[in-house]
Design a protein around this motif. Structure first.
Motif, PDB file in Angstrom:
ATOM      1  N   ALA A   1      -3.839   3.762   4.636  1.00 29.81           N
ATOM      2  CA  ALA A   1      -5.242   3.849   4.225  1.00 29.81           C
ATOM      3  C   ALA A   1      -5.744   5.283   4.330  1.00 29.81           C
ATOM      4  O   ALA A   1      -6.449   5.786   3.465  1.00 29.81           O
ATOM      5  CB  ALA A   1      -6.099   2.927   5.099  1.00 29.81           C
ATOM      6  N   ARG A   2      -5.334   5.976   5.400  1.00 36.27           N
ATOM      7  CA  ARG A   2      -5.783   7.340   5.639  1.00 36.27           C
ATOM      8  C   ARG A   2      -5.326   8.267   4.517  1.00 36.27           C
ATOM      9  O   ARG A   2      -6.036   9.200   4.133  1.00 36.27           O
ATOM     10  CB  ARG A   2      -5.218   7.815   6.988  1.00 36.27           C
ATOM     11  CG  ARG A   2      -5.740   9.149   7.442  1.00 36.27           C
ATOM     12  CD  ARG A   2      -5.199   9.528   8.780  1.00 36.27           C
ATOM     13  NE  ARG A   2      -3.769   9.833   8.722  1.00 36.27           N
ATOM     14  CZ  ARG A   2      -3.093  10.374   9.735  1.00 36.27           C
ATOM     15  NH1 ARG A   2      -3.702  10.657  10.862  1.00 36.27           N
ATOM     16  NH2 ARG A   2      -1.805  10.623   9.616  1.00 36.27           N
TER      17      ARG A   2
ATOM     18  N   LEU B   1       3.745  -3.116  -0.067  1.00 34.51           N
ATOM     19  CA  LEU B   1       3.666  -1.743  -0.560  1.00 34.51           C
ATOM     20  C   LEU B   1       3.802  -1.712  -2.077  1.00 34.51           C
ATOM     21  O   LEU B   1       3.077  -1.004  -2.769  1.00 34.51           O
ATOM     22  CB  LEU B   1       4.792  -0.910   0.052  1.00 34.51           C
ATOM     23  CG  LEU B   1       4.453  -0.042   1.247  1.00 34.51           C
ATOM     24  CD1 LEU B   1       5.675   0.709   1.714  1.00 34.51           C
ATOM     25  CD2 LEU B   1       3.341   0.933   0.908  1.00 34.51           C
ATOM     26  N   LYS B   2       4.757  -2.498  -2.555  1.00 31.98           N
ATOM     27  CA  LYS B   2       5.001  -2.535  -3.996  1.00 31.98           C
ATOM     28  C   LYS B   2       3.763  -3.076  -4.724  1.00 31.98           C
ATOM     29  O   LYS B   2       3.334  -2.533  -5.745  1.00 31.98           O
ATOM     30  CB  LYS B   2       6.235  -3.407  -4.254  1.00 31.98           C
ATOM     31  CG  LYS B   2       6.635  -3.490  -5.704  1.00 31.98           C
ATOM     32  CD  LYS B   2       7.338  -2.213  -6.165  1.00 31.98           C
ATOM     33  CE  LYS B   2       7.615  -2.248  -7.661  1.00 31.98           C
ATOM     34  NZ  LYS B   2       7.212  -1.017  -8.330  1.00 31.98           N
ATOM     35  N   ALA B   3       3.189  -4.147  -4.149  1.00 35.40           N
ATOM     36  CA  ALA B   3       1.989  -4.742  -4.750  1.00 35.40           C
ATOM     37  C   ALA B   3       0.837  -3.741  -4.732  1.00 35.40           C
ATOM     38  O   ALA B   3       0.089  -3.602  -5.703  1.00 35.40           O
ATOM     39  CB  ALA B   3       1.607  -6.010  -3.996  1.00 35.40           C
ATOM     40  N   LEU B   4       0.736  -3.029  -3.604  1.00 36.38           N
ATOM     41  CA  LEU B   4      -0.327  -2.042  -3.446  1.00 36.38           C
ATOM     42  C   LEU B   4      -0.183  -0.937  -4.481  1.00 36.38           C
ATOM     43  O   LEU B   4      -1.156  -0.485  -5.078  1.00 36.38           O
ATOM     44  CB  LEU B   4      -0.232  -1.444  -2.043  1.00 36.38           C
ATOM     45  CG  LEU B   4      -1.376  -0.552  -1.610  1.00 36.38           C
ATOM     46  CD1 LEU B   4      -2.615  -1.395  -1.381  1.00 36.38           C
ATOM     47  CD2 LEU B   4      -1.014   0.188  -0.341  1.00 36.38           C
ATOM     48  N   GLN B   5       1.049  -0.537  -4.725  1.00 38.77           N
ATOM     49  CA  GLN B   5       1.285   0.530  -5.693  1.00 38.77           C
ATOM     50  C   GLN B   5       0.879   0.077  -7.090  1.00 38.77           C
ATOM     51  O   GLN B   5       0.277   0.832  -7.844  1.00 38.77           O
ATOM     52  CB  GLN B   5       2.750   0.954  -5.660  1.00 38.77           C
ATOM     53  CG  GLN B   5       2.990   2.301  -6.310  1.00 38.77           C
ATOM     54  CD  GLN B   5       3.780   2.192  -7.590  1.00 38.77           C
ATOM     55  OE1 GLN B   5       4.395   1.157  -7.865  1.00 38.77           O
ATOM     56  NE2 GLN B   5       3.760   3.243  -8.382  1.00 38.77           N
ATOM     57  N   ASP B   6       1.199  -1.164  -7.423  1.00 43.72           N
ATOM     58  CA  ASP B   6       0.774  -1.717  -8.716  1.00 43.72           C
ATOM     59  C   ASP B   6      -0.746  -1.702  -8.816  1.00 43.72           C
ATOM     60  O   ASP B   6      -1.310  -1.386  -9.854  1.00 43.72           O
ATOM     61  CB  ASP B   6       1.273  -3.159  -8.868  1.00 43.72           C
ATOM     62  CG  ASP B   6       2.770  -3.200  -9.146  1.00 43.72           C
ATOM     63  OD1 ASP B   6       3.306  -2.160  -9.586  1.00 43.72           O
ATOM     64  OD2 ASP B   6       3.388  -4.250  -8.920  1.00 43.72           O
ATOM     65  N   GLN B   7      -1.392  -2.038  -7.695  1.00 49.07           N
ATOM     66  CA  GLN B   7      -2.849  -2.152  -7.665  1.00 49.07           C
ATOM     67  C   GLN B   7      -3.535  -0.799  -7.833  1.00 49.07           C
ATOM     68  O   GLN B   7      -4.461  -0.661  -8.625  1.00 49.07           O
ATOM     69  CB  GLN B   7      -3.244  -2.782  -6.326  1.00 49.07           C
ATOM     70  CG  GLN B   7      -4.709  -3.131  -6.197  1.00 49.07           C
ATOM     71  CD  GLN B   7      -5.022  -3.598  -4.776  1.00 49.07           C
ATOM     72  OE1 GLN B   7      -4.141  -4.078  -4.051  1.00 49.07           O
ATOM     73  NE2 GLN B   7      -6.262  -3.448  -4.367  1.00 49.07           N
ATOM     74  N   VAL B   8      -3.079   0.221  -7.091  1.00 47.71           N
ATOM     75  CA  VAL B   8      -3.761   1.516  -7.142  1.00 47.71           C
ATOM     76  C   VAL B   8      -3.237   2.416  -8.255  1.00 47.71           C
ATOM     77  O   VAL B   8      -3.916   3.350  -8.661  1.00 47.71           O
ATOM     78  CB  VAL B   8      -3.700   2.272  -5.795  1.00 47.71           C
ATOM     79  CG1 VAL B   8      -4.442   1.511  -4.717  1.00 47.71           C
ATOM     80  CG2 VAL B   8      -2.261   2.526  -5.371  1.00 47.71           C
ATOM     81  N   GLY B   9      -2.031   2.140  -8.724  1.00 48.62           N
ATOM     82  CA  GLY B   9      -1.478   2.891  -9.854  1.00 48.62           C
ATOM     83  C   GLY B   9      -1.141   4.336  -9.559  1.00 48.62           C
ATOM     84  O   GLY B   9      -1.003   5.142 -10.468  1.00 48.62           O
TER      85      GLY B   9
END
Lengths: 297, 370
Positions: free
Chosen positions: B152-153, B183-191
């Motif tokens: 998050a930081r 992490l993978k899902a997060l990367q998809d989300q934030v792009g």
């Protein structure tokens, strides 16, 4: 009969009573503290409420006169002056000690032990001898003045020796290692990754220092302050030798009462006040900084 | 927007050694990472992957060559002026600050207004499911939670590229698997482009869009997980990713994608897929994955088959793992999937049994020998 005796043996008590076990295991420390700290302190405390006899002996009359006398302007001034010198010594030590500790902590690991060794090196020589060395340096025809006059910076020798400045120089010199070492311990623990993280998040070096290094070194600053302030308050050798007769600190006062004036009860009262003052300061300071006893470990 | 999120152009990094010499950490690397890509640097410790990442972050500067971020040559730009952020292996959370203060740090450096900081820190803590922890200190959090704070930081700065240095290394196996997917899902989300350093090949295969396999300061192969696994371009990559069997020999002939290799010790000729640079007469090594080999009582075809003896059998539930020994003491490891639920002991191989090994040409690969 044999059984009866066994019932009260130490082993038996220890086997059954956990509190006794703890007490027993701690007893070397407790006995040491009792003999060398608690008992002498009680002695001084009791002494401070007694009176001086006509020939310098202790008269066993309970009274508060010693403490009342300490509020005399003369003594109150000495007390205030001592506090000033104590704070001054601590503050200057912190100012000089912080960059030193920082430098050592950031030096390549293989150089650190050498640098720490150099910090401790002066302790190999007797303190009094080192103070005389400072007198040699600071006196009117001393090294400092000769050097400054040789370079042409000054025309007339500076009168540093036997002034409050000389006392401060001597005190800071003596107590600097006690500031540097705890500061070093604190600074050395700060991981490079923490500073890298600060830089990574957009902090230029000076901001990373203010926001990360400085706060993380607070425990070291507090420990160093305590280690310098307490002995500085009681110091009497430096003011004696480097301050001439002009500068009297509470340490000198106590020493004089015990050894010269032979007024042990008054010396004891001054000691008690010194102790209470330093204790009050230390407690206030550590609590204020948000640290408890864990700091002193 | 430039063509690549990160680019290395012939980048070299030398470190001085205490003895006065130099050691090459990164050895002439060329690399292009696309926008929005999940890119992994994979290799054993000391292969230069972390140094490469630190060169992107700005903690190290290339000795020669260039590192470009978003099309701009970085040169000696310090970390605090780069539009990338790092999740450190040790998390490197600020121990003296609360979780809120940790996450807010990056925005405070940008001198954002207080209301915006409070709002965005709240959003980020929500995203990593740590909303209730804002007032705690890092030491009061579990390893997995600290990991999320570190994430998050870094993410709150909305970096062009997020650099992750073995971020899951300190977590236990189960949490690690969970975090990989998260992490993978997060990367998809934030792009955001993720550059991920790991020595765990399974982790790299699971998460990455593309992987660069590194060894001794060099990039050996760049490709998708499937390409890296199915078409390794050298012995090291084949060996490092997954398990494989190597058969050493000499190339007899080559036609198109297929080559015939004479395997010296076995005394057979094997037809198999050939990569670049495979020509007749060259020393070569065949890599064949244990799950692609089939074994049988009788040969399945006329070519690419040879006899071997079963040495060891391990039943592990989903698979049965068989170790075979052919002529010339050539050992092969084979995984047979247990597709039936039979309890009949006769349906399993037993040690000492002579059987046939069949290598399908399209599933074995010739790599150039060292």
């Amino acid at each position: 009969m044999e059984k009866q005796r066994h019932k009260y043996s130490l082993i038996k008590v220890l086997r059954e009573n956990q509190a006794a076990q703890g007490l027993f295991l701690m007893s070397p420390t407790n006995i040491y503290l009792l003999i060398f700290i608690v008992f002498p302190l009680l002695l001084v405390a009791v002494l401070s409420f007694l009176a001086r006899g006509s020939y310098g002996e202790v008269a066993y009359r309970f009274n508060l006169a010693n403490y009342v006398r300490l509020f005399d302007t003369l003594y109150a001034k000495i007390l205030a002056y001592s506090l000033g010198v104590g704070f001054g010594t601590t503050f200057i030590s912190l100012l000089i000690g912080y960059p030193m500790a920082y430098y050592i902590a950031r030096a390549p690991a293989r150089n650190r032990s050498l640098l720490l060794f150099l910090i401790l090196l002066p302790f190999w020589t007797n303190f009094i001898i080192r103070i005389y060395a400072w007198i040699m340096i600071l006196r009117a025809e001393g090294f400092l003045n000769s050097f400054l006059q040789w370079t042409g910076i000054i025309q007339q020798p500076l009168n540093i020796l036997y002034t409050p400045t000389a006392v401060l120089i001597g005190m800071v010199y003596e107590f600097l290692p006690f500031m540097v070492l705890p500061l070093y311990t604190s600074l050395e623990k700060i991981k490079d990754a923490q500073l890298e993280a600060a830089a990574d998040l957009g902090a230029p070096p000076w901001k990373a220092f203010l926001r990360v290094t400085l706060p993380l070194s607070v425990p070291g600053m507090i420990a160093g302050t305590i280690l310098v302030f307490i002995p500085a308050m009681g110091m009497f050798v430096v003011p004696d030798l480097m301050g001439g007769a002009k500068t009297i600190l509470i340490g000198n006062l106590i020493r004089n009462q015990f050894l010269t004036a032979r007024d042990w009860p008054f010396g004891a009262a001054a000691s008690m006040i010194l102790m209470l003052l330093t204790m009050a300061f230390t407690l206030y300071y550590t609590r204020k900084a948000g640290f408890g006893e864990e700091l002193l470990v | 927007m430039s063509e690549f999120a990160v680019e290395f152009r012939d980048a070299v990094k030398l470190f001085p050694t205490p003895e006065g010499g130099e050691v090459t950490a990164v050895d002439h690397i060329d690399l292009q990472i696309q926008h929005g890509e999940f890119f992994s640097l994979l290799g054993p410790s000391g292969c230069g992957k972390t140094t490469s990442l630190r060169m992107m972050a700005g903690f190290e500067w290339p000795t020669s060559g260039d590192v470009l971020i978003d099309g701009k040559v970085m040169g000696r730009i310090p970390p605090y002026q780069r539009s990338v952020n790092t999740v450190f292996q040790s998390y490197a959370l600020f121990e003296h600050m609360t979780i809120f203060q940790n996450v807010a740090f990056g925005l405070e450096m940008e001198k954002k207004p207080k209301e915006e900081i409070i709002r965005r820190v709240g959003e980020l803590l929500d995203m990593v499911k740590l909303s209730g922890m804002a007032k705690r200190k890092p030491k009061q959090l579990s390893g997995g939670q600290q990991q999320r704070v570190a994430l998050a930081r870094a993410l709150i700065k909305q970096p062009r590229v997020l650099l992750l240095d073995e971020p899951l290394g300190a977590l236990d196996m189960k949490l690690r698997k969970e975090m990989q997917l998260e992490l993978k899902a997060l990367q998809d989300q934030v792009g955001i482009t993720f550059v991920y350093v790991t020595h765990d090949q399974e982790e790299a295969l699971t998460m990455s869009d593309r992987i660069a396999v590194m060894s001794q300061g060099r990039v050996l192969q760049i490709g998708t997980p499937v390409e890296i696994y199915e078409r390794p371009n050298c012995r090291f990559v084949a060996d490092f990713i997954g398990e494989t069997n190597f058969l050493e020999g000499t190339v007899v002939s080559r036609q198109g994608d297929l080559a015939v290799v004479s395997v010296t010790k076995l005394g057979v000729e094997i037809t198999c897929m050939a990569g670049d640079g495979i020509d007749a007469g060259k020393k070569a090594v065949i890599s064949v994955r244990p799950e692609k080999i089939s074994i049988s009582q009788a040969p399945l075809r006329e070519q690419n088959t040879f006899r071997a003896k079963v040495v060891e059998i391990a039943y592990i539930g989903s698979d049965t793992r068989v170790i075979l020994e052919g002529t010339g003491n050539v050992r092969l490891s084979i995984w047979e999937q247990n597709k039936t639920s039979t309890l009949d002991p006769n349906s399993f191989y037993h040690s000492g049994q002579e059987i046939w090994v069949n290598l399908p040409p399209e599933n074995s690969l010739v790599l150039v020998g060292e």
